[in-house]
Write an enzyme that holds these catalytic residues in place. Sequence first.
Site, PDB file in Angstrom:
ATOM      1  N   CYS A   1       0.796  -1.213  -0.059  1.00 16.66           N
ATOM      2  CA  CYS A   1      -0.133   0.125  -0.090  1.00 16.66           C
ATOM      3  C   CYS A   1       0.647   1.447  -0.090  1.00 16.66           C
ATOM      4  CB  CYS A   1      -0.918  -0.103   1.171  1.00 16.66           C
ATOM      5  SG  CYS A   1      -2.476   1.106   0.669  1.00 16.66           S
TER       6      CYS A   1
ATOM      7  N   HIS B   1      -3.534  -5.106   1.458  1.00 21.59           N
ATOM      8  CA  HIS B   1      -2.797  -5.085   2.988  1.00 21.59           C
ATOM      9  C   HIS B   1      -2.675  -6.568   3.212  1.00 21.59           C
ATOM     10  CE1 HIS B   1      -2.607  -1.093   4.605  1.00 21.59           C
ATOM     11  NE2 HIS B   1      -3.356  -0.671   3.698  1.00 21.59           N
TER      12      HIS B   1
ATOM     13  N   GLU C   1      -1.084  -8.183   5.390  1.00 17.84           N
ATOM     14  CA  GLU C   1      -0.753  -8.411   6.759  1.00 17.84           C
ATOM     15  C   GLU C   1      -2.169  -8.395   7.727  1.00 17.84           C
ATOM     16  OE1 GLU C   1      -0.739  -5.602   5.076  1.00 17.84           O
ATOM     17  OE2 GLU C   1      -0.875  -3.892   6.486  1.00 17.84           O
TER      18      GLU C   1
HETATM   19  N1  GLN Z   1      -3.684   6.395   0.449  1.00 22.55           N
HETATM   20  C1  GLN Z   1      -2.533   6.322   1.364  1.00 22.55           C
HETATM   21  C2  GLN Z   1      -1.371   6.820   0.784  1.00 22.55           C
HETATM   22  O1  GLN Z   1      -1.418   7.786  -0.426  1.00 22.55           O
HETATM   23  C3  GLN Z   1      -2.048   4.669   1.228  1.00 22.55           C
HETATM   24  C4  GLN Z   1      -2.993   4.113   1.931  1.00 22.55           C
HETATM   25  C5  GLN Z   1      -2.717   2.858   2.710  1.00 22.55           C
HETATM   26  O2  GLN Z   1      -1.338   2.399   2.839  1.00 22.55           O
HETATM   27  N2  GLN Z   1      -3.499   2.207   3.314  1.00 22.55           N
HETATM   28  O3  GLN Z   1      -0.307   7.132   1.126  1.00 22.55           O
END
Ligand code: GLN
Length: 192
Positions: A79, A171, A173
């Site tokens: 992410c 995610h 995890e």
């Molecule tokens: N939207 C977040 C970003 O731009 C990432 C979201 C996340 O890690 N759950 O950093």
Amino acid sequence: MKIGVLALQGAVFEHVKSLQQAGADQVVTIKRPDELEGLDGLVLPGGESTTIGKLMNQYGLMEPIREMAKQGTPLFGTCAGLILMANRIEGQDSAHLGVMDILANRNSFGRQRESFETDLSIKGIEGEPYRAVFIRAPHIVDVGNGVEVLAKHQDRIVSAKQDNLLVAAFHPELTDDVRLHEYFLDMVRNRK
Ligand code: GLN
């Protein structure tokens, strides 16, 4: 096998747990540059990429992690971690670590669907579909020649690999399916 999890912000302990379940001998949390010493692999967790990037600069972690990636140490970005690793971010002039040849789009799955779960088929992950949790997730708009696409959701790239670098927009995890963490640990073993 010693794996680090960057612990500046975000879903840190969930990754520690998943890595342990996946069979990592030793998992440590990383806040300072000297703690990177002797790591066989590093996980960059989700959170907020702008915040994590700022903290990485403040703590002097940006350059040493960039160097680790260049030396071939496996990195796994999930992410926000994906955004940190991308060498191009849509709508932004500069990247963070910028070690992976991908163009990242932040918050791509829209406001009304800020989080959702879906079943993915991921290249290299055998067996039943992989249940993936997306939270304000990015996606990969474009990949360079050396990048292998591992998974797509609605025609958008959500997981990819380039040599020692692995990323997922979701995610891994947050569920008890540790197959992607196992996949990462295999990358670490194959390198050693
Ligand atoms: N939207 C977040 C970003 O731009 C990432 C979201 C996340 O890690 N759950 O950093």
